[in-house]
Design a protein around this motif. Structure first.
Motif, PDB file in Angstrom:
ATOM      1  N   PHE A  38       0.833  -1.208   0.000  1.00  0.00           N
ATOM      2  CA  PHE A  38       0.000   0.000   0.000  1.00  0.00           C
ATOM      3  C   PHE A  38       0.863   1.250   0.000  1.00  0.00           C
ATOM      4  N   LEU A  39       1.909   1.259   0.839  1.00  0.00           N
ATOM      5  CA  LEU A  39       2.801   2.414   0.910  1.00  0.00           C
ATOM      6  C   LEU A  39       3.458   2.659  -0.449  1.00  0.00           C
ATOM      7  N   GLY A  40       3.866   1.573  -1.111  1.00  0.00           N
ATOM      8  CA  GLY A  40       4.465   1.716  -2.437  1.00  0.00           C
ATOM      9  C   GLY A  40       3.496   2.279  -3.448  1.00  0.00           C
ATOM     10  N   SER A  41       2.224   1.904  -3.327  1.00  0.00           N
ATOM     11  CA  SER A  41       1.214   2.385  -4.275  1.00  0.00           C
ATOM     12  C   SER A  41       1.008   3.892  -4.161  1.00  0.00           C
ATOM     13  N   LEU A  42       1.224   4.454  -2.972  1.00  0.00           N
ATOM     14  CA  LEU A  42       1.066   5.898  -2.782  1.00  0.00           C
ATOM     15  C   LEU A  42       2.105   6.681  -3.559  1.00  0.00           C
ATOM     16  N   SER A  43       3.272   6.068  -3.772  1.00  0.00           N
ATOM     17  CA  SER A  43       4.345   6.742  -4.513  1.00  0.00           C
ATOM     18  C   SER A  43       4.607   6.072  -5.858  1.00  0.00           C
ATOM     19  N   VAL A  93      -3.801  12.376  -0.726  1.00  0.00           N
ATOM     20  CA  VAL A  93      -4.607  11.467  -1.555  1.00  0.00           C
ATOM     21  C   VAL A  93      -6.003  12.006  -1.820  1.00  0.00           C
ATOM     22  N   GLY A  94      -6.325  13.180  -1.225  1.00  0.00           N
ATOM     23  CA  GLY A  94      -7.636  13.772  -1.514  1.00  0.00           C
ATOM     24  C   GLY A  94      -8.659  13.658  -0.408  1.00  0.00           C
TER      25      GLY A  94
END
Length: 339
Positions: A54-59, A117-118
């Motif tokens: 999940f953390l990787g998906s944010l970046s 992320v909004g």
């Protein structure tokens, strides 16, 4: 002669109990890893894999890089285990040195992520899609912030005034605004001849007549003011070693031989760069500390995930003859690196 029913039942019961005992032993699998006696279970690793994914998906990153013949899941497991081992080492240091991160700090970081992320709703939706609960994410953020607090604490111990002065002197050429003129020549002999003839008054004319720099005919060798990091490091170091108006002896760089005249130099004072220098010193010190911990701590890694390379701190691929290794595409199981 027939066996009595009672004896048959007794033997049957013994057989059942033995089977149950063996099943119990076989189900008590080794943990994914242990760090100074603390277990990292398969269940914790699986949850942390979801969190690192999940953390990787944010970046727009990935959880580990597969090697040849390895599945993304196996690479992610090794990547995650690498990080969790390091986080645990930092946690043990934090416990021994009363380093803590309060919930307000955790909430502030999560709030920043929500903004990025909004909004909170968007973050909740992304967490749900990744199979991660908000509580697990908050705990994960807390663990990473403790790691960062330890990095800062270890680094500050090493950031003495003498160390900061040393780093400042090392970086001086790169951080200075340098205004220089130069004459570029092909050989040392040519450069020495020009250096012997050059004065501040005739430098521009010599540059126009002899410099191999194609712009010299127009600018007389004047490079204007540039940050030292934009120049060849050898050139920059030679320039800042001069006084304004002083002309160098021949200086060799990848471009040829230079005769340099310093026009001016502006170097920020150490105090202005102190935070940057502390961060630089801290990074080196923490990496040294972490390397020492990885080399001396009692760490074991379950071979189904890989093996610890104490020099790099990464859980790396290991070949195995066992079958059924999670996340692998063959009986021989590779793995991958850290952040």
């Amino acid at each position: 002669m027939t066996r009595s029913p009672r004896r048959s039942l007794t033997l049957c019961l013994v057989a059942v109990l033995t089977a149950l005992a063996l099943a119990s032993c076989s189900s008590a699998e080794s943990p994914a890893a242990t760090v100074d006696g603390e277990k990292i279970t398969d269940q914790q690793l699986a949850q942390d894999m979801d969190l690192f994914t999940f953390l990787g998906s944010l970046s727009q990153g990935s959880c580990g890089q597969p090697v040849t013949g390895e599945t993304p899941e196996s690479a992610c497991a090794r990547f995650t285990l690498t990080n969790v081992i390091q986080v645990d080492l930092a946690k043990h240091y934090a416990q021994a040195h009363d380093i803590a991160v309060d919930q307000a700090t955790v909430a502030s970081v999560i709030s920043q992520i929500e903004t990025n992320v909004g909004g909170a709703g968007k973050l909740d939706a992304q967490l749900k899609a990744g199979g991660v609960t908000r509580a697990a994410f908050a705990d994960f953020a807390h663990r990473l912030l403790v790691f960062d607090a330890v990095r800062t604490a270890v680094g500050k111990e090493a950031a003495s005034d003498a160390k900061l002065q040393q780093l400042y002197e090392q970086d001086k050429a790169q951080i200075s605004q340098i205004h220089a003129e130069h004459i570029l020549l092909e050989t040392q002999a040519e450069a020495q001849k020009i250096a012997d003839e050059a004065t501040p008054e005739n430098f521009s004319e010599l540059a126009k007549n002899y410099s191999a720099d194609p712009t010299a005919k127009q600018n007389g060798g004047d490079l204007g003011t540039m940050l030292g990091s934009q120049l060849d490091p050898v050139f920059a170091a030679a320039a800042v070693a001069l006084k304004p108006g002083e002309i160098s002896q021949p200086v060799q760089t990848q471009y040829g031989w230079h005769v340099i005249m310093l026009v001016s130099v502006d170097t920020p004072p150490l105090e202005q760069l102190k935070d940057q220098l502390i961060a630089q010193a801290s990074g080196v010190a923490f990496n040294d500390w972490l390397g020492e911990q990885l080399a001396t701590a009692d760490i074991s890694v379950n071979p189904k995930y890989g093996k610890l390379d104490a020099e790099t701190g990464e859980v790396v691929p290991v070949r195995s003859t066992a079958t059924g290794i999670p996340g692998t595409s063959s009986p021989t199981a590779p793995a991958s690196p850290t952040p």
